[in-house]
Design a protein around this motif. Structure first.
Motif, mmCIF file in Angstrom:
data_model
loop_
_atom_site.group_PDB
_atom_site.id
_atom_site.type_symbol
_atom_site.label_atom_id
_atom_site.label_comp_id
_atom_site.label_asym_id
_atom_site.label_seq_id
_atom_site.Cartn_x
_atom_site.Cartn_y
_atom_site.Cartn_z
ATOM 1 N N ASP A 94 1.845 -14.399 54.701
ATOM 2 C CA ASP A 94 1.433 -15.009 53.507
ATOM 3 C C ASP A 94 -0.058 -15.301 53.577
ATOM 4 N N TRP A 95 -0.447 -15.812 54.719
ATOM 5 C CA TRP A 95 -1.850 -16.169 54.782
ATOM 6 C C TRP A 95 -2.749 -14.973 54.808
ATOM 7 N N LEU A 96 -2.397 -13.905 55.441
ATOM 8 C CA LEU A 96 -3.070 -12.738 55.611
ATOM 9 C C LEU A 96 -3.254 -12.030 54.046
ATOM 10 N N SER A 97 -2.357 -12.268 53.439
ATOM 11 C CA SER A 97 -2.181 -11.641 51.954
ATOM 12 C C SER A 97 -3.318 -12.060 50.964
ATOM 13 N N ARG A 98 -3.715 -13.124 51.321
ATOM 14 C CA ARG A 98 -4.776 -13.651 50.458
ATOM 15 C C ARG A 98 -6.377 -13.528 51.166
ATOM 16 N N PRO A 99 -7.349 -13.316 50.174
ATOM 17 C CA PRO A 99 -7.286 -13.263 48.614
ATOM 18 C C PRO A 99 -6.525 -12.191 48.130
ATOM 19 N N PHE A 100 -5.652 -12.100 47.286
ATOM 20 C CA PHE A 100 -4.724 -11.179 46.924
ATOM 21 C C PHE A 100 -5.649 -10.013 46.439
ATOM 22 N N GLY A 101 -5.575 -8.865 46.909
ATOM 23 C CA GLY A 101 -6.197 -7.700 46.529
ATOM 24 C C GLY A 101 -7.534 -7.626 47.596
ATOM 25 N N ASN A 102 -7.817 -8.489 48.152
ATOM 26 C CA ASN A 102 -9.008 -8.211 48.909
ATOM 27 C C ASN A 102 -8.363 -8.770 50.326
ATOM 28 N N SER A 103 -7.459 -8.754 51.052
ATOM 29 C CA SER A 103 -7.141 -9.361 52.205
ATOM 30 C C SER A 103 -7.877 -8.850 53.579
ATOM 31 N N ALA A 104 -7.711 -9.556 54.619
ATOM 32 C CA ALA A 104 -8.449 -9.328 55.786
ATOM 33 C C ALA A 104 -7.974 -7.872 56.240
ATOM 34 N N GLY A 121 18.160 -3.109 67.510
ATOM 35 C CA GLY A 121 16.998 -3.337 67.974
ATOM 36 C C GLY A 121 15.860 -4.071 66.921
ATOM 37 N N GLY A 122 16.536 -4.531 65.903
ATOM 38 C CA GLY A 122 15.498 -5.168 64.956
ATOM 39 C C GLY A 122 15.195 -4.664 63.645
ATOM 40 N N VAL A 123 15.909 -3.435 63.542
ATOM 41 C CA VAL A 123 15.545 -2.590 62.266
ATOM 42 C C VAL A 123 15.194 -3.382 61.167
ATOM 43 N N TRP A 124 16.246 -4.360 60.723
ATOM 44 C CA TRP A 124 16.193 -4.927 59.665
ATOM 45 C C TRP A 124 14.905 -5.869 59.390
ATOM 46 N N ALA A 125 14.438 -6.422 60.368
ATOM 47 C CA ALA A 125 13.382 -7.473 60.373
ATOM 48 C C ALA A 125 12.144 -6.436 60.462
ATOM 49 N N HIS A 126 12.159 -5.332 60.991
ATOM 50 C CA HIS A 126 10.825 -4.505 61.249
ATOM 51 C C HIS A 126 10.983 -3.678 59.577
ATOM 52 N N ASP A 127 11.998 -3.391 59.003
ATOM 53 C CA ASP A 127 11.885 -2.871 57.863
ATOM 54 C C ASP A 127 11.337 -3.899 56.740
ATOM 55 N N GLU A 128 11.777 -5.082 56.874
ATOM 56 C CA GLU A 128 11.425 -6.072 56.013
ATOM 57 C C GLU A 128 9.765 -6.555 56.224
ATOM 58 N N THR A 129 9.439 -6.530 57.361
ATOM 59 C CA THR A 129 8.027 -6.779 57.864
ATOM 60 C C THR A 129 7.162 -5.700 57.440
ATOM 61 N N ARG A 130 7.678 -4.604 57.327
ATOM 62 C CA ARG A 130 6.873 -3.264 56.919
ATOM 63 C C ARG A 130 6.782 -3.413 55.332
ATOM 64 N N LYS A 131 7.805 -4.068 54.461
ATOM 65 C CA LYS A 131 7.850 -3.922 53.199
ATOM 66 C C LYS A 131 6.764 -5.370 52.884
ATOM 67 N N PHE A 133 4.387 -6.667 54.537
ATOM 68 C CA PHE A 133 2.979 -6.367 54.783
ATOM 69 C C PHE A 133 2.446 -5.314 53.794
ATOM 70 N N GLY A 134 3.276 -4.276 53.442
ATOM 71 C CA GLY A 134 3.030 -3.389 52.274
ATOM 72 C C GLY A 134 2.465 -4.069 51.279
ATOM 73 N N ILE A 135 3.065 -5.031 50.600
ATOM 74 C CA ILE A 135 2.839 -5.493 49.502
ATOM 75 C C ILE A 135 1.472 -6.507 49.867
ATOM 76 N N ALA A 136 1.194 -7.023 50.864
ATOM 77 C CA ALA A 136 0.242 -7.822 51.291
ATOM 78 C C ALA A 136 -1.176 -7.356 51.577
ATOM 79 N N GLY A 137 -1.358 -5.745 51.537
ATOM 80 C CA GLY A 137 -2.638 -5.106 51.575
ATOM 81 C C GLY A 137 -2.919 -4.207 52.631
ATOM 82 N N PRO A 138 -2.213 -4.250 53.837
ATOM 83 C CA PRO A 138 -2.534 -3.106 54.851
ATOM 84 C C PRO A 138 -2.011 -1.821 54.364
ATOM 85 N N ARG A 139 -2.087 -0.725 55.124
ATOM 86 C CA ARG A 139 -1.381 0.458 54.720
ATOM 87 C C ARG A 139 -0.344 0.617 55.894
ATOM 88 N N VAL A 140 0.627 0.416 55.604
ATOM 89 C CA VAL A 140 1.685 0.855 56.707
ATOM 90 C C VAL A 140 1.912 1.841 56.843
#
Length: 180
Positions: A94-104, A121-131, A133-140
């Motif tokens: 959430d902190w890294l997603s800001r400023p929206f559209g121009n995150s770090a 092995g954590g597939v659900w958490a890993h999938d949710e994390t990818r999702k 972060f994918g909205i937050a700005g990085p290229r997953v």
């Protein structure tokens, strides 16, 4: 390959965490020309609050954003808590997603790996994390995956599993190759 800097974000605050061991293994075994740095400040972040997300944001937030901005890519190493993302990691997203559209981390490649107790092995958490972060700005980078069921390690350090160590090193190398 030019020097590539990868920030490793750890979803567990526990000192003896097996995910910390996995992150440290990524640091130790990064291919030549690649530096993986484990970011240690996620536990210092306040809960995301738009009221304090100002030019005078808390020092811990500024430090996270600066470290992410200096990195060329991100490796997220996380367990699974109750079938999802640990709170400390979601807060960092959430902190890294800001400023929206121009995150770090905007448009920087990101991979998610980790160890969890469940049989997947954590597939659900890993999938949710990818999702998230994918909205937050990085290229997953969706095909860079490693979800290790902790029972398969039989109580040993991840570096004692040649398969886990080799796969992790390969993921770090492929993540670095994604840097444009």
């Amino acid at each position: 390959m030019a020097d590539v800097k990868i920030i490793a974000l750890l979803g567990s605050l526990r000192a003896a965490s097996i995910n910390r061991q996995l992150a440290e293994l990524a640091v130790e075994t990064a291919p030549e020309g690649v530096t993986v740095s484990l970011y240690e400040g996620l536990g210092d972040l306040p809960f995301y609050n738009e009221d304090i997300d100002t030019p005078d944001a808390p020092t811990s937030v500024a430090a996270l954003r600066a470290a992410a901005a200096e990195a060329d890519a991100a490796l997220v190493v996380t367990p699974e808590y109750n079938g999802s993302i640990p709170g400390v990691l979601k807060n960092a997203i959430d902190w890294l997603s800001r400023p929206f559209g121009n995150s770090a981390l905007k448009d920087k490649p990101l991979a998610v790996v980790g160890v969890a107790h469940g049989r997947y092995g954590g597939v659900w958490a890993h999938d949710e994390t990818r999702k998230s972060f994918g909205i937050a700005g990085p290229r997953v980078v969706e095909d860079l995956k490693l979800s290790v069921p902790s029972p398969t390690l039989d109580g040993k350090h991840p570096k004692e599993s040649a398969e886990v160590a080799a796969t992790l090193r390969d993921i770090v190398g492929k993540l670095a190759a994604e840097v444009s």
